[in-house]
Design a protein around this motif. Structure first.
Motif, PDB file in Angstrom:
ATOM      1  N   GLU A  94       2.353  -4.000 -42.251  1.00 38.38           N
ATOM      2  CA  GLU A  94       3.659  -4.674 -42.226  1.00 38.38           C
ATOM      3  C   GLU A  94       3.551  -6.053 -41.574  1.00 38.38           C
ATOM      4  OE1 GLU A  94       6.731  -0.854 -42.043  1.00 38.38           O
ATOM      5  OE2 GLU A  94       6.026  -1.785 -40.182  1.00 38.38           O
ATOM      6  N   GLU A  95       2.808  -6.123 -40.487  1.00 39.25           N
ATOM      7  CA  GLU A  95       2.664  -7.405 -39.795  1.00 39.25           C
ATOM      8  C   GLU A  95       1.948  -8.427 -40.660  1.00 39.25           C
ATOM      9  OE1 GLU A  95       0.821  -9.258 -35.631  1.00 39.25           O
ATOM     10  OE2 GLU A  95       0.565  -7.129 -36.102  1.00 39.25           O
ATOM     11  N   SER A 142       8.693  -4.006 -44.926  1.00 38.26           N
ATOM     12  CA  SER A 142       8.526  -2.632 -44.458  1.00 38.26           C
ATOM     13  C   SER A 142       7.659  -1.864 -45.444  1.00 38.26           C
ATOM     14  CB  SER A 142       9.874  -1.944 -44.294  1.00 38.26           C
ATOM     15  OG  SER A 142      10.562  -1.888 -45.531  1.00 38.26           O
ATOM     16  N   SER A 161       6.194   2.097 -46.549  1.00 37.87           N
ATOM     17  CA  SER A 161       6.282   3.547 -46.436  1.00 37.87           C
ATOM     18  C   SER A 161       5.314   4.165 -47.437  1.00 37.87           C
ATOM     19  CB  SER A 161       7.704   4.032 -46.691  1.00 37.87           C
ATOM     20  OG  SER A 161       8.124   3.691 -48.005  1.00 37.87           O
ATOM     21  N   SER A 166       4.234  -9.491 -43.556  1.00 34.88           N
ATOM     22  CA  SER A 166       5.379 -10.271 -43.061  1.00 34.88           C
ATOM     23  C   SER A 166       4.960 -11.695 -42.720  1.00 34.88           C
ATOM     24  CB  SER A 166       5.988  -9.594 -41.829  1.00 34.88           C
ATOM     25  OG  SER A 166       6.498  -8.311 -42.150  1.00 34.88           O
ATOM     26  N   PRO A 181      10.529 -10.232 -43.133  1.00 38.22           N
ATOM     27  CA  PRO A 181      10.181  -8.847 -42.808  1.00 38.22           C
ATOM     28  C   PRO A 181       9.774  -8.048 -44.042  1.00 38.22           C
ATOM     29  CG  PRO A 181      12.286  -9.477 -41.826  1.00 38.22           C
ATOM     30  CD  PRO A 181      11.923 -10.559 -42.787  1.00 38.22           C
ATOM     31  N   ARG A 206      -2.144   2.756 -39.944  1.00 34.54           N
ATOM     32  CA  ARG A 206      -2.274   1.309 -40.149  1.00 34.54           C
ATOM     33  C   ARG A 206      -1.007   0.679 -40.739  1.00 34.54           C
ATOM     34  NH1 ARG A 206      -7.735  -0.563 -42.727  1.00 34.54           N
ATOM     35  NH2 ARG A 206      -7.234  -2.366 -41.431  1.00 34.54           N
ATOM     36  N   ARG A 207       0.059   1.463 -40.781  1.00 32.06           N
ATOM     37  CA  ARG A 207       1.300   0.944 -41.370  1.00 32.06           C
ATOM     38  C   ARG A 207       1.789  -0.308 -40.647  1.00 32.06           C
ATOM     39  NH1 ARG A 207       4.147   5.189 -41.232  1.00 32.06           N
ATOM     40  NH2 ARG A 207       4.179   5.732 -43.435  1.00 32.06           N
ATOM     41  N   SER A 208       1.794  -0.278 -39.335  1.00 33.88           N
ATOM     42  CA  SER A 208       2.289  -1.430 -38.570  1.00 33.88           C
ATOM     43  C   SER A 208       1.443  -2.665 -38.815  1.00 33.88           C
ATOM     44  CB  SER A 208       2.313  -1.098 -37.069  1.00 33.88           C
ATOM     45  OG  SER A 208       3.236  -0.079 -36.797  1.00 33.88           O
ATOM     46  N   ALA A 209       0.126  -2.472 -38.885  1.00 31.31           N
ATOM     47  CA  ALA A 209      -0.762  -3.612 -39.140  1.00 31.31           C
ATOM     48  C   ALA A 209      -0.520  -4.200 -40.520  1.00 31.31           C
ATOM     49  CB  ALA A 209      -2.222  -3.176 -39.001  1.00 31.31           C
ATOM     50  N   ASN A 259      13.832 -10.283 -47.321  1.00 36.66           N
ATOM     51  CA  ASN A 259      12.984  -9.182 -46.870  1.00 36.66           C
ATOM     52  C   ASN A 259      12.397  -8.483 -48.085  1.00 36.66           C
ATOM     53  OD1 ASN A 259      14.906  -7.274 -47.858  1.00 36.66           O
ATOM     54  ND2 ASN A 259      15.988  -7.294 -45.909  1.00 36.66           N
TER      55      ASN A 259
END
Length: 379
Positions: free
Chosen positions: A336-337, A348, A350, A340, A346, A331-334, A316
């Motif tokens: 991370e995806e 992460s 921040s 990844s 994975p 846009r953090r999730s986008a 990770n």
């Protein structure tokens, strides 16, 4: 629990005192508990004639926290003897079979934590993989058992101390494990995931397997290594912003030889550092025209290939962006995806600011710090 005779092992002495690659099963069974960060008291239950020998096997640094007591003629009687030696302030008791001497520390901690969270009995178990048949006295198959409802029990089995004491005091018949006795007394028992390495040494074949795991012929543990990467870029209003492999329309870009993607560059350094394979400068130098204007995806894809070739696997990674802009929250999730998927592990993300301090606080650029965990090939 180390008071068994080990008849099926046929090693000429009680099982817990048989050696596996130079160390007794008892010694090996103590190691994972001694490695736990959870406060503990250990009570070792052995045959009466071996109390002194068992005490001599306890590491000197742990001697003050380990009691050795004589067992009884039955397992249940031996557990009762062990319970009697537990300190009054102990509220959670784990009953462990020393023959499961490769049980990982994490299994002890999981059972203990779950007992304390749920307030009742907890046992580790593994799904049954073999097809199970029910047969009659003559050996004829009468039914196939639904194995989805079956779990193979392991140890340690954990319980609230007071309820376990009461269950033992009320027991009138022998049981094959403590969970059965505890459940018969009317208490709930929950199963948590066990570990394949927590197998029980019972037969000579099991002992041979243990020798292979512990000795020179064992599959060696795969080392985990961490790495850190830092990248700093100033803003360049003439460039589009690309960060974390995403485009950020309307934002000033980052100056650099490539696309200035500080997130990608910090990740590359962290991954190469963890794997012991250099850094971004040695692998993708600014003198190489192939990387002029290259996107962060190019560096990340190439780095993953470098690690794959070296037999290293990305476990990770984590990234922290330090700066006033761009605002990452939406846009953090986008990000991370996307990261990844590129790394096959994975990632992460921040973000933070420096409360107006320094060049990032003045809005002159960003700093990115990345960490990575990599599994490298065993030597």
């Amino acid at each position: 629990m180390a008071a068994g005779s080990g008849t099926r092992l046929a090693a000429g002495r009680p099982k817990a005192f048989v050696e596996v690659d130079g160390h007794t099963i008892l010694e090996r069974s103590l190691r994972p508990i001694l490695l736990s960060s959870t406060p503990w008291q250990i009570v070792v239950v052995v045959p009466a004639e071996l109390v002194d020998e068992a005490a001599a096997l306890v590491p000197s640094r742990a001697a003050g926290f380990v009691s050795v007591v004589a067992g009884a003629t039955t397992r249940q009687g031996s557990v009762a003897a062990g319970l009697a030696a537990v300190e009054p302030g102990v509220e959670t008791v784990l009953v462990h079979d020393s023959a499961r001497c490769f049980t990982p520390t994490a299994q002890f901690e999981l059972v203990a934590e779950t007992v304390e969270r749920l307030g009742h009995g907890v046992v580790p178990g593994l799904p049954v993989s073999d097809t199970i048949k029910r047969v009659d006295a003559g050996g004829s198959v009468t039914a196939t058992v639904d194995r989805s409802e079956l779990v193979a029990m392991q140890t340690p089995q954990g319980f609230p101390r007071r309820a376990l004491d009461e269950a033992y005091a009320a027991a009138t018949e022998e049981h094959t494990d403590d969970a059965a006795l505890f459940a018969l007394a009317g208490h709930e028992v929950t199963v948590v995931p066990g570990a394949s390495e927590a197998f029980k040494i019972t037969t000579p074949w099991d002992l041979a397997r243990a020798e292979m795991l512990a000795g020179d012929g064992r599959p060696r543990a795969t080392p985990l290594r961490t790495g850190v990467g830092i990248d700093v870029h100033g803003f360049d209003a003439e460039q589009p912003l690309r960060l974390g492999t995403l485009d950020w329309p309307g934002e000033a870009g980052l100056a650099g030889h490539s696309d200035g993607d500080a997130v990608a560059h910090a990740l590359v350094d962290a991954l190469l550092s963890a794997a012991g394979l250099g850094d971004i400068g040695s692998r993708f130098g600014t003198a190489d025209p192939r990387y002029a204007g290259a996107s962060g995806e190019v560096f990340l894809t190439a780095t993953r290939a470098i690690l794959d070739e070296a037999g290293a696997r990305i476990v990770n990674a984590a990234v922290q962006v330090v700066g006033n802009r761009p605002r990452l929250a939406a846009r953090r999730s986008a990000m991370e995806e996307a990261l990844s998927i590129l790394l096959g592990a994975p990632v992460s993300v921040s973000a933070t600011t420096t409360d107006g301090l320094g060049f990032t606080g003045r809005g002159e650029g960003v700093t990115v710090i990345a960490t990575a965990l990599v599994e490298v090939a065993a030597a």
